[in-house]
Design a protein around this motif. Structure first.
Motif, mmCIF file in Angstrom:
data_model
loop_
_atom_site.group_PDB
_atom_site.id
_atom_site.type_symbol
_atom_site.label_atom_id
_atom_site.label_comp_id
_atom_site.label_asym_id
_atom_site.label_seq_id
_atom_site.Cartn_x
_atom_site.Cartn_y
_atom_site.Cartn_z
ATOM 1 N N TRP A 10 0.798 -1.218 0.000
ATOM 2 C CA TRP A 10 0.000 0.000 0.000
ATOM 3 C C TRP A 10 0.842 1.285 0.000
ATOM 4 O O TRP A 10 0.502 2.238 -0.717
ATOM 5 N N PRO A 11 1.950 1.346 0.776
ATOM 6 C CA PRO A 11 2.745 2.581 0.728
ATOM 7 C C PRO A 11 3.219 2.923 -0.689
ATOM 8 O O PRO A 11 3.274 4.099 -1.062
ATOM 9 N N SER A 12 3.522 1.909 -1.504
ATOM 10 C CA SER A 12 3.934 2.204 -2.888
ATOM 11 C C SER A 12 2.777 2.802 -3.676
ATOM 12 O O SER A 12 2.974 3.704 -4.500
ATOM 13 N N ALA A 66 0.365 4.575 -2.369
ATOM 14 C CA ALA A 66 0.188 5.942 -1.873
ATOM 15 C C ALA A 66 1.223 6.868 -2.501
ATOM 16 O O ALA A 66 0.911 7.995 -2.913
ATOM 17 N N ALA A 67 2.469 6.382 -2.605
ATOM 18 C CA ALA A 67 3.537 7.213 -3.176
ATOM 19 C C ALA A 67 3.277 7.477 -4.659
ATOM 20 O O ALA A 67 3.463 8.602 -5.144
ATOM 21 N N ALA A 113 0.682 10.031 -5.102
ATOM 22 C CA ALA A 113 1.251 11.368 -4.876
ATOM 23 C C ALA A 113 2.008 11.835 -6.120
ATOM 24 O O ALA A 113 1.971 13.021 -6.473
ATOM 25 N N GLN A 171 -6.578 -4.397 11.965
ATOM 26 C CA GLN A 171 -6.929 -3.086 11.408
ATOM 27 C C GLN A 171 -8.431 -2.852 11.480
ATOM 28 O O GLN A 171 -8.897 -1.736 11.650
ATOM 29 N N ARG A 201 -9.155 -1.839 15.093
ATOM 30 C CA ARG A 201 -8.535 -0.553 15.470
ATOM 31 C C ARG A 201 -9.171 0.625 14.748
ATOM 32 O O ARG A 201 -9.467 1.641 15.352
ATOM 33 N N ASP A 216 -4.350 -4.799 2.721
ATOM 34 C CA ASP A 216 -3.742 -4.105 1.582
ATOM 35 C C ASP A 216 -3.898 -4.931 0.317
ATOM 36 O O ASP A 216 -4.158 -4.417 -0.766
ATOM 37 N N LEU A 220 8.936 5.058 4.654
ATOM 38 C CA LEU A 220 7.584 4.542 4.865
ATOM 39 C C LEU A 220 6.641 5.652 5.334
ATOM 40 O O LEU A 220 5.521 5.798 4.833
ATOM 41 N N GLN A 271 5.845 7.876 2.410
ATOM 42 C CA GLN A 271 4.905 7.268 1.461
ATOM 43 C C GLN A 271 3.476 7.285 2.007
ATOM 44 O O GLN A 271 2.543 7.668 1.308
ATOM 45 N N VAL A 272 3.325 6.877 3.256
ATOM 46 C CA VAL A 272 1.978 6.788 3.821
ATOM 47 C C VAL A 272 1.371 8.183 3.980
ATOM 48 O O VAL A 272 0.191 8.397 3.718
ATOM 49 N N GLY A 296 2.165 10.783 2.274
ATOM 50 C CA GLY A 296 2.101 11.468 0.987
ATOM 51 C C GLY A 296 2.933 12.740 0.939
ATOM 52 O O GLY A 296 2.500 13.746 0.396
ATOM 53 N N MET A 313 -2.943 3.753 9.562
ATOM 54 C CA MET A 313 -2.381 3.082 8.387
ATOM 55 C C MET A 313 -0.881 2.862 8.589
ATOM 56 O O MET A 313 -0.336 1.805 8.297
ATOM 57 N N ILE A 369 0.779 2.728 11.390
ATOM 58 C CA ILE A 369 1.050 1.713 12.412
ATOM 59 C C ILE A 369 0.992 0.314 11.800
ATOM 60 O O ILE A 369 1.894 -0.514 11.992
ATOM 61 N N GLN A 426 1.401 -0.540 8.678
ATOM 62 C CA GLN A 426 2.506 -0.739 7.733
ATOM 63 C C GLN A 426 3.810 -1.007 8.488
ATOM 64 O O GLN A 426 4.597 -1.868 8.094
#
Lengths: 613, 79
Positions: free
Chosen positions: A20-22, A24-25, A28, A217, A220, A227, B14, B17-18, B20, B45, B47, B49
């Motif tokens: 997922w971080p990829s 998000a990046a 962006a 998740q 929480r 993901d 990280l 990325q999260v 942005g 999110m 946390i 990751q």
């Protein structure tokens, strides 16, 4: 690099199903790419709305990046947390203003499980009706006011339930409620136009439930989907959205050796290739079954292979275990030319844009060559192991057909008729004698319930002969005709070689003295037959009868609709200002071509509104 | 409490990325009090990751405290 190529380039930073971080990046990076959104052609900008019963925020970057991978700019409207009912019922506000092409309503198994416990473990049938009644009422409200298609999710139990081995026989178990809900959901969606059910359970089965849902998740932050599931669903939703705006593949072009059958025909011979009920060969039978299921939905199949044509056709015609036969193919190129050139020729022959072809070949070398030569053509990576072919094809997210019309079911036949017609054209001494020899029949009829699905599909898919490329959907067409703002007519075409069915449409705003053509579009299959002259002649006739003296017409350059621009010039329209054309109704040039026979009652005067038949 | 440059770099990337934002914006103070990008949802999110990337699970109490890059780095160092 053009805008579509830039989109794909940015998406390449994330492998499909990546973390997922990829995503998000990369999302962006889409925002940071200056001027990119504006540079993307209007028909490749897609609006997706997401309404969910859980925190669906993480899917937003995934949708945007998967959209970019498919060459589209995706804007996402995310409804406020858990307010899917309020959003659907709203008489104004964000969702309606966003005017989505597709709205996904994701009500998950946890929400249903909560409802089930709140109702004190009701019997399955009662529960299914209770759970769906308000949701479908909300969907109906939105469909009346809003735009685009609505996609609901089927329901899956959030976990293995501790209801025990006898739950199957207990109508009050949640295990019984889930299939009842899904049956009810399918039945209710099926009876509503533009309302679909997304098979989430299939996607979860592919991913595996433990990997698909992230319980930590979920508790929480109510981020229920992992993901992995989020990325998988995003890719498939983008497939739906592409289909909704007419960007889904229309034709699958297949290699033969080691793609449709195992082995190399030129080396192994017709009796040595692998195709048949046992291994090796059964995996190719299953792959062909999957391809035929796609063909039945209206996706064309074609062949592009380096082989000797007579030998390859002999296998297709006579091999006892082949499922795909000559009559399933819309066209083929079987020779030793390079595949990129042959794909271009096939596209021209089938009258399709290259972006509407999807090429399947086992050779990484051929795939790389075609990708390099024709960047806009979709070339997915076929798995190296033929055992995976059928599974792979079934989960390819881009192969989505949202509507099926009589025309879709007959499409391959239509192309066969076209090959015969093309032969007649080559042999005819002049254009007019060719047109006369076709014995064309044209019907121009008010839009009706019977022709609605096909008409909406034409609005979604037609690119070349399309004055404004406005993608009107069913609610809009119904509303505008009911209110008398628009007169919408369809064009039905047939000739001595076959029937094209509904092949065009025109939207006219009767504005007293000057009638205005808001949209006019025609399937590329009937271009070059002068039937557009009949269509505009019918509009002119009705306008004159109503006392109008002028016709105006709008033209929006989409970069691909040059044939529509030529149409205006050929029919005597002059440019008033940028994008607005006009002509007098008193001058000649708008007559019904005398080589076209009118069909049924198209000369009868027509009234506004959708006719119910 | 020694810092591990590999973990730090990987955490910083990280977080960027999260949230942005470009990685150079992620200073030690970067967090809920200093960056509008740092929302409560993004924090959750992040946390998740960090947990899957570094193979750790934060306690409920820690989840509430992880409001800046510095806190993440500290808690990771103590594992």
């Amino acid at each position: 690099m053009n805008a579509t190529a830039r989109l794909r380039e940015i998406a390449r930073a994330v492998p499909p199903g990546g973390d997922w971080p990829s995503y998000a990046a990369a999302a962006a990076s889409l925002d940071a790419a200056e001027g990119l959104r504006d540079a993307v052609p209007e028909n490749r900008r897609v609006r997706i709305a997401v309404l969910a019963s859980f925190t669906a925020d993480p899917i937003v970057p995934c949708l945007r990046v998967e959209g970019a991978r498919a060459g589209m700019w995706v804007d996402v409207y995310l409804g406020p947390y858990r307010q899917y009912m309020q959003e659907l019922f709203a008489e104004q506000g964000g969702l309606l203003e966003f005017a989505p092409h597709v709205t996904f309503v994701a009500v998950d198994g946890d929400a249903m499980w909560d409802m089930y416990w709140a109702e004190g473990r009701p019997p399955a049938a009662t529960f299914a009706a209770h759970a769906l009644e308000p949701l479908m009422a909300a969907v109906d409200q939105f469909r009346d006011r809003g735009s685009g298609i609505v996609v609901l999710h089927d329901v899956i139990a959030p976990m293995s339930l501790a209801e025990g081995a006898l739950a199957f026989a207990d109508e009050r178990s949640f295990s019984s409620c889930v299939p009842a809900l899904n049956r009810e959901l399918r039945a209710r969606a099926a009876e509503r136009p533009g309302t679909l059910v997304f098979p989430l359970a299939d996607v979860v089965a592919e991913v595996g439930r433990r990997l698909a849902f992230s319980r930590r998740q979920h508790y929480r932050g109510h981020v229920t989907w992992s993901d992995r599931l989020t990325a998988e669903v995003a890719a498939r939703w983008v497939g739906y959205a592409a289909a909704a705006v007419g960007l889904a593949p229309k034709c699958i072009v297949l290699d033969l050796d080691n793609t449709l059958w195992g082995g190399v025909l030129g080396e192994d011979g017709a009796h040595g290739i692998a195709i048949g009920p046992q291994w090796p060969g059964r995996e190719f039978v299953d792959f062909q079954r999957q391809l035929l299921d796609l063909q039945r939905q209206g996706i064309l199949l074609a062949v592009c292979s380096k082989n000797n044509e007579p030998e390859a056709l002999a296998v297709i015609r006579d091999h006892p275990d082949m499922l795909i036969r000559e009559h399933h193919l819309a066209g083929w190129r079987i020779d030793w030319e390079d595949k990129a050139s042959n794909l271009r020729r096939l596209a021209a022959e089938l009258n399709l844009g290259l972006e509407h072809l999807l090429f399947i070949d086992d050779s990484p070398h051929e795939r790389a060559w075609v990708r390099e030569q024709i960047p806009e053509l979709a070339v997915p990576d076929l798995p190296a192991d033929p055992s995976e072919y059928a599974v792979w094809l079934g989960s390819l997210p881009s192969l989505v057909v949202l509507q099926q019309t009589e025309e879709d079911r007959r499409r391959t036949e239509l192309y066969r008729e076209e090959r015969v017609r093309e032969q007649a054209r080559i042999e005819a001494p002049s254009q007019e004698s060719f047109l006369r020899s076709l014995r064309l029949r044209v019907g121009i009829e008010p839009l009706s319930d019977a022709t609605m699905t096909r008409t909406v599909q034409l609005f979604a898919k037609t690119n070349q002969f399309n004055l404004t490329t406005r993608r009107h959907d069913e609610p809009t067409l119904r509303r505008q005709t009911a209110e008398g703002v628009w007169r919408v007519h369809t064009l039905r075409v047939a000739d001595r070689f076959g029937d094209f069915g509904i092949a065009g449409a025109v939207v006219v705003e009767p504005r007293g003295e000057a009638w205005h053509v808001e949209s006019l579009l025609m399937s590329c299959r009937v271009i070059g037959k002068s039937v557009e002259s009949a269509l505009i002649a019918a509009v002119a006739r009705d306008a004159r009868r109503a006392g109008a003296t002028r016709l105006t017409a709008e033209f929006i350059d989409s970069g691909r609709n040059a044939p529509a621009r030529t149409f205006l010039a050929q029919h005597g329209f002059g440019m008033l200002e940028d994008g607005l054309f006009a002509r007098s109704l008193e001058e000649p040039g708008l007559e019904w071509p005398d080589w076209i026979s009118p069909w049924g009652d198209e000369r009868a005067s027509v009234t506004a509104g959708v006719e119910t038949t | 409490m020694t810092s591990n440059p590999t973990t730090d770099d990987s955490l910083r990337l990280l977080v960027a990325q999260v949230m942005g934002v470009p990685p150079d914006k992620v200073t030690d103070d970067f967090g809920a009090d200093t960056a509008p990008a740092w929302t409560s949802l993004k924090q959750l999110m992040l946390i998740s990751q960090v947990e899957s990337r570094f193979g750790v699970v934060f306690s409920n109490q820690e989840v509430g405290e992880l409001t800046s890059y510095r806190r993440f780095a500290e808690l990771l160092r103590n594992r």
